[in-house]
Each structure stands twice: as structure tokens, then as C-alpha cells.
Design a protein around this motif. Structure first.
Motif, short mmCIF file in Angstrom:
data_model
loop_
_atom_site.label_atom_id
_atom_site.label_comp_id
_atom_site.label_asym_id
_atom_site.label_seq_id
_atom_site.Cartn_x
_atom_site.Cartn_y
_atom_site.Cartn_z
N GLY A 168 -1.61 2.91 -1.56
CA GLY A 168 -3.00 3.32 -1.65
C GLY A 168 -3.76 3.07 -0.36
N GLN A 169 -3.51 1.92 0.28
CA GLN A 169 -4.15 1.63 1.56
C GLN A 169 -3.69 2.60 2.65
OE1 GLN A 169 -2.87 -2.49 1.67
NE2 GLN A 169 -4.98 -3.22 1.39
N CYS A 170 -2.39 2.93 2.64
CA CYS A 170 -1.89 3.90 3.62
C CYS A 170 -2.54 5.27 3.42
CB CYS A 170 -0.37 4.03 3.50
SG CYS A 170 0.55 2.65 4.27
N GLN A 171 -2.78 5.66 2.17
CA GLN A 171 -3.43 6.94 1.95
C GLN A 171 -4.88 6.91 2.42
OE1 GLN A 171 -2.76 9.92 2.13
NE2 GLN A 171 -1.82 10.38 0.14
N ARG A 172 -5.56 5.78 2.28
CA ARG A 172 -6.91 5.65 2.83
C ARG A 172 -6.89 5.80 4.36
NH1 ARG A 172 -10.79 3.20 -0.68
NH2 ARG A 172 -9.87 2.70 -2.71
N ILE A 173 -5.87 5.22 4.99
CA ILE A 173 -5.74 5.34 6.44
C ILE A 173 -5.47 6.80 6.82
CG2 ILE A 173 -4.32 4.69 8.42
CD1 ILE A 173 -3.83 2.00 6.89
N ALA A 174 -4.61 7.47 6.06
CA ALA A 174 -4.31 8.88 6.34
C ALA A 174 -5.56 9.75 6.17
CB ALA A 174 -3.19 9.36 5.40
N ILE A 175 -6.38 9.45 5.17
CA ILE A 175 -7.62 10.19 4.98
C ILE A 175 -8.57 9.93 6.15
CG2 ILE A 175 -9.69 10.36 3.53
CD1 ILE A 175 -7.84 9.72 1.12
N ALA A 176 -8.66 8.68 6.60
CA ALA A 176 -9.50 8.36 7.75
C ALA A 176 -9.05 9.12 8.99
CB ALA A 176 -9.48 6.85 8.01
N ARG A 177 -7.73 9.19 9.21
CA ARG A 177 -7.21 9.93 10.36
C ARG A 177 -7.57 11.41 10.26
NH1 ARG A 177 -0.85 10.31 10.85
NH2 ARG A 177 -1.26 11.35 8.87
N LEU A 186 -10.72 20.22 4.43
CA LEU A 186 -9.69 19.22 4.21
C LEU A 186 -8.73 19.75 3.15
CD1 LEU A 186 -8.74 16.35 4.94
CD2 LEU A 186 -10.04 15.52 2.97
N VAL A 187 -7.45 19.83 3.51
CA VAL A 187 -6.40 20.26 2.59
C VAL A 187 -5.63 19.03 2.15
CG1 VAL A 187 -4.36 21.70 2.29
CG2 VAL A 187 -6.25 22.52 3.69
N CYS A 188 -5.60 18.78 0.85
CA CYS A 188 -4.90 17.61 0.30
C CYS A 188 -3.70 18.09 -0.49
CB CYS A 188 -5.84 16.80 -0.60
SG CYS A 188 -7.29 16.15 0.25
N ASP A 189 -2.50 17.84 0.04
CA ASP A 189 -1.27 18.31 -0.59
C ASP A 189 -0.70 17.21 -1.48
OD1 ASP A 189 1.02 19.59 -1.33
OD2 ASP A 189 1.93 19.64 0.66
N GLU A 190 -1.04 17.24 -2.76
CA GLU A 190 -0.61 16.24 -3.74
C GLU A 190 -0.82 14.83 -3.20
OE1 GLU A 190 2.75 16.97 -6.14
OE2 GLU A 190 2.92 19.07 -5.58
N PRO A 191 -2.05 14.46 -2.85
CA PRO A 191 -2.30 13.20 -2.14
C PRO A 191 -2.15 11.95 -2.99
CG PRO A 191 -4.37 14.25 -2.69
CD PRO A 191 -3.29 15.22 -3.09
N VAL A 192 -2.03 12.10 -4.31
CA VAL A 192 -1.94 10.91 -5.16
C VAL A 192 -0.65 10.86 -5.98
CG1 VAL A 192 -4.43 10.66 -5.32
CG2 VAL A 192 -3.22 12.02 -7.03
N SER A 193 0.23 11.85 -5.85
CA SER A 193 1.41 11.90 -6.71
C SER A 193 2.40 10.76 -6.42
CB SER A 193 2.11 13.25 -6.57
OG SER A 193 2.56 13.44 -5.24
N ALA A 194 2.35 10.18 -5.22
CA ALA A 194 3.25 9.08 -4.88
C ALA A 194 2.65 7.71 -5.16
CB ALA A 194 3.65 9.17 -3.40
N LEU A 195 1.46 7.68 -5.80
CA LEU A 195 0.74 6.42 -6.01
C LEU A 195 0.75 6.01 -7.48
CD1 LEU A 195 -2.38 7.18 -3.78
CD2 LEU A 195 -0.24 6.07 -3.11
N ASP A 196 0.52 4.72 -7.73
CA ASP A 196 0.38 4.24 -9.09
C ASP A 196 -0.85 4.88 -9.75
OD1 ASP A 196 2.54 2.62 -8.71
OD2 ASP A 196 1.37 0.84 -8.23
N SER A 198 -3.36 3.69 -11.49
CA SER A 198 -4.65 3.05 -11.24
C SER A 198 -5.16 3.35 -9.83
CB SER A 198 -4.52 1.53 -11.44
OG SER A 198 -3.54 0.98 -10.55
N ILE A 199 -4.24 3.46 -8.87
CA ILE A 199 -4.63 3.76 -7.49
C ILE A 199 -4.99 5.23 -7.35
CG2 ILE A 199 -3.92 3.62 -5.09
CD1 ILE A 199 -4.22 0.94 -6.50
N GLN A 200 -4.35 6.09 -8.14
CA GLN A 200 -4.68 7.52 -8.11
C GLN A 200 -6.17 7.74 -8.36
OE1 GLN A 200 -2.25 9.67 -10.89
NE2 GLN A 200 -0.35 9.33 -9.76
N ALA A 201 -6.71 7.07 -9.36
CA ALA A 201 -8.13 7.24 -9.68
C ALA A 201 -9.02 6.81 -8.52
CB ALA A 201 -8.48 6.44 -10.94
N GLN A 202 -8.66 5.71 -7.85
CA GLN A 202 -9.45 5.24 -6.72
C GLN A 202 -9.47 6.26 -5.58
OE1 GLN A 202 -8.20 1.33 -5.46
NE2 GLN A 202 -7.97 0.58 -7.56
N ILE A 203 -8.31 6.85 -5.29
CA ILE A 203 -8.24 7.83 -4.20
C ILE A 203 -8.99 9.10 -4.57
CG2 ILE A 203 -6.68 9.23 -2.80
CD1 ILE A 203 -6.67 6.24 -2.13
#
Length: 341
Positions: A168-177, A186-196, A198-203
């Protein structure tokens, strides 16, 4: 064909009759030949300023191919992609590189998308060095710190590496980049499918908050319809490289029309052990892909519970039915049946 947003916001992205294919090699070692497998079959849609559009479909439906074609990362066989009135397909490689300041992408696997040999500070600063080589070091540092704060991370992580963070933290970093260049799309290609879960909802909530604050146009690629209502304004349902249904999120969820859309919605897990999707008799998922041989009629005819002879012989076109786009010969009858129930 009008597949535009129904509100008054200006259109920034226009995709018209997009067709894409991949090369397939065959013939053995001595007599090799190349064929093309069609992936996208005339996809058309508009995206308005500050609008979030979900592109939903099962694996192999052409979602990622569509996203990459829109960004100029894949060659296009036919059709048009316009960004703010300018044809992207007519640009040179250098002109397209400069346009990418406006169009950024967040990938499915956040840890794989971050360079393991670079610190987080260097990863976020790299786009600024690339597009703004004369920017002062203090400005770069402040911009990087500001982006980390915007995605919910503290500045002390600047000197750490990607492997030291959770998914989840890495995805936040990727979003910041992706956002550090102030893009408009912004194109998001399944940005939460690799996350838990609970973390999916946060992202998802983070993306929604950033989209609202920055007035981003957003393409959200995914196959999980349960997440879409929290983020998107409209939904485009893709099957084997064609649009089956395109509608406002509320309208599509309250009254899905196409049998494939109904099957996808019926497959959403419900926290009710007594719930049974009795009205849906087709499987929600299939193993075919958009590149396989297509029937002469409706591409969904072999799975549709409402199939008739016309479906087997005539390909339906995407058309307007009650403030939505549907690719089905009998959309009106299905809506009338839904109204009566």
C-alpha cells in the motif's frame, strides 16, 4: 455514435473507433510468418475534464490494451485518439514524450513499478529532472516533499528504498510519482488488485480525494465492480474488445441492461448468506479473450440467457437507450422486463 459524458464539462479525451492488434508468430523455425490478432474492435468513448470513468471487464477483454493505446504506448491499427482537441496519433515521438507530462499512469504492481536501486526521493525527483532540467534543487526537494505529504507519507522516507515499504505504501509512492508533473489525465491500471482488501479501500479513497482536489480526468481500469461506485462517475463494460454497456455509475448499478453487465454485477460478493442472483443464469467469467475467433453475430451470444436467432446472425451496434449506451438487439425489452419486476 455519441458515447460522451452527459454533463456540461468540456471533453478532454476523445477515442474514436479504436482498433488494436498484436503480432502472432507461427510457421516453425524454417518458415516463420507473422499474423495479427485483433484485440480492440472499434472502441469509442469520451472523457470529460475532472471526470472518472471506469473500464471494467474480465481478464482478456482488452482493458489494459485500451489504456496503453490511449497513452501512445501501443501502436494503433485504426481510429483516432484526441487529447484536448489534438490528435495524439499524428505526433512525433518527441512531441508525444512532451505530452506525457499531461498523461500519467499508475500500474497494477506497485513494487515492480519502482526502481529498487533508487531511493524514494530520487524516484519522485526523476520526472522533474527529465522534463524540467533547469529546476533548482531546492524547488525539486520541496515539490517531492509536498507530493509525499499529499499521498499520506512523511518526508523522512525520502532516503529509503522501495523494498522497505508495504504494498500500500509503494502504491502511494507510485501515485505521487505519477502526479508530481501535475498531469491532467491519470490512468490507473488495476491499481489495487495486488493489495489487501483493507488497503484497497484506502487507496481508492486517496485516488478519489486527489481526483477531486486536482480536478483530474481519471481512467480506472479494473474487473472488480464492487470498488467502482466509490470512485467513478461512469462505467464502461468491455467484453472481447467491444463495449457492451456505457452508463452513469448510479444508473448502471440500479438497472443494468446488458446480460453481461448483469452477470458481472451478480458476481459481486454480498454479505448476505441468503442472497441468490436467481435472475442471472450465465457465467460471469469466461476463459476466452478478445483475440479469439469471433462469432458472426453478437459476441456474447454463446453465453447469453436471452439469446435469439437474430443474435446469432447480426452483430448489434452500440446505441443510445434511455440515457445509456448498450450493445444489444433487445435492450428495450430487457429494460421493460426489469421495470415490471
Amino acid at each position: 455514435m455519441n458515447t460522451a459524458s452527459t454533463d456540461s464539462r468540456p471533453v478532454v479525451l476523445k477515442v474514436t473507433e479504436l482498433q488494436c492488434s498484436y503480432p502472432v508468430h507461427g510457421g516453425g523455425l524454417l518458415r516463420r510468418h507473422e499474423q495479427r490478432q485483433q484485440i480492440l474492435h472499434g472502441v469509442s468513448f469520451d472523457l470529460a475534464r475532472a471526470e472518472a470513468l471506469a473500464i471494467i471487464g474480465e481478464s482478456g477483454s482488452g482493458k489494459t490494451t485500451l489504456a496503453r493505446a490511449v497513452l501512445g504506448l501501443l501502436p494503433v491499427d485504426h481510429g483516432e485518439v484526441s487529447w484536448r482537441g489534438e490528435s495524439l496519433l499524428q505526433l512525433s515521438a518527441e512531441e508525444m514524450r512532451l505530452r506525457r507530462r499531461d498523461m500519467q499512469m499508475v500500474f497494477q504492481d506497485p513494487q515492480a513499478s519502482l526502481n529498487p536501486r533508487m531511493t524514494i526521493g530520487d524516484i519522485l525527483a526523476e520526472p522533474l529532472h527529465t522534463f524540467y532540467p533547469n529546476m533548482a534543487a531546492v524547488q525539486v526537494r520541496e515539490r517531492v516533499r509536498g507530493m509525499l505529504k499529499m499521498v499520506g507519507l512523511l518526508p523522512h522516507v525520502l532516503n529509503r528504498y522501495a523494498h522497505e515499504f508495504s504494498g500500500g505504501q509503494c502504491q502511494r509512492i507510485a501515485i505521487a510519482r505519477a502526479l508530481i508533473l501535475n498531469p491532467r489525465l491519470l490512468v490507473c491500471d488495476e491499481p489495487v488488485s495486488a493489495l489487501d482488501v483493507s488497503i484497497q479501500a484506502q487507496i481508492i479513497y486517496l485516488l478519489k480525494d486527489l481526483q477531486r482536489k486536482l480536478q483530474l480526468s481519471l481512467l480506472f481500469i479494473g474487473h472488480d465492480l464492487a470498488l467502482v461506485p466509490y470512485l467513478c462517475d461512469r462505467v464502461m463494460v468491455l467484453y472481447m474488445g467491444e463495449i457492451m454497456e456505457l452508463a452513469d455509475c448510479d444508473r448502471l448499478y440500479s438497472q443494468p441492461v446488458h446480460p453481461y453487465t448483469r452477470a458481472m454485477l451478480a458476481a459481486i460478493p454480498r454479505p448476505d448468506p441468503d442472497w441468490r442472483p436467481e435472475s442471472v443464469t450465465t457465467r460471469a467469467h469466461d476463459t476466452r479473450s478478445s483475440s479469439e475467433e469471433r462469432p458472426p453475430g453478437c459476441i456474447f451470444s454463446d453465453r447469453c440467457p436471452h439469446v435469439q436467432q437474430r443474435c446469432l446472425e447480426e452483430r448489434p451496434r452500440l446505441r443510445q437507450v434511455r440515457r445509456r449506451q448498450v450493445s444489444c438487439h433487445f435492450a428495450e425489452a430487457l429494460m421493460a422486463d426489469s421495470d415490471s419486476n
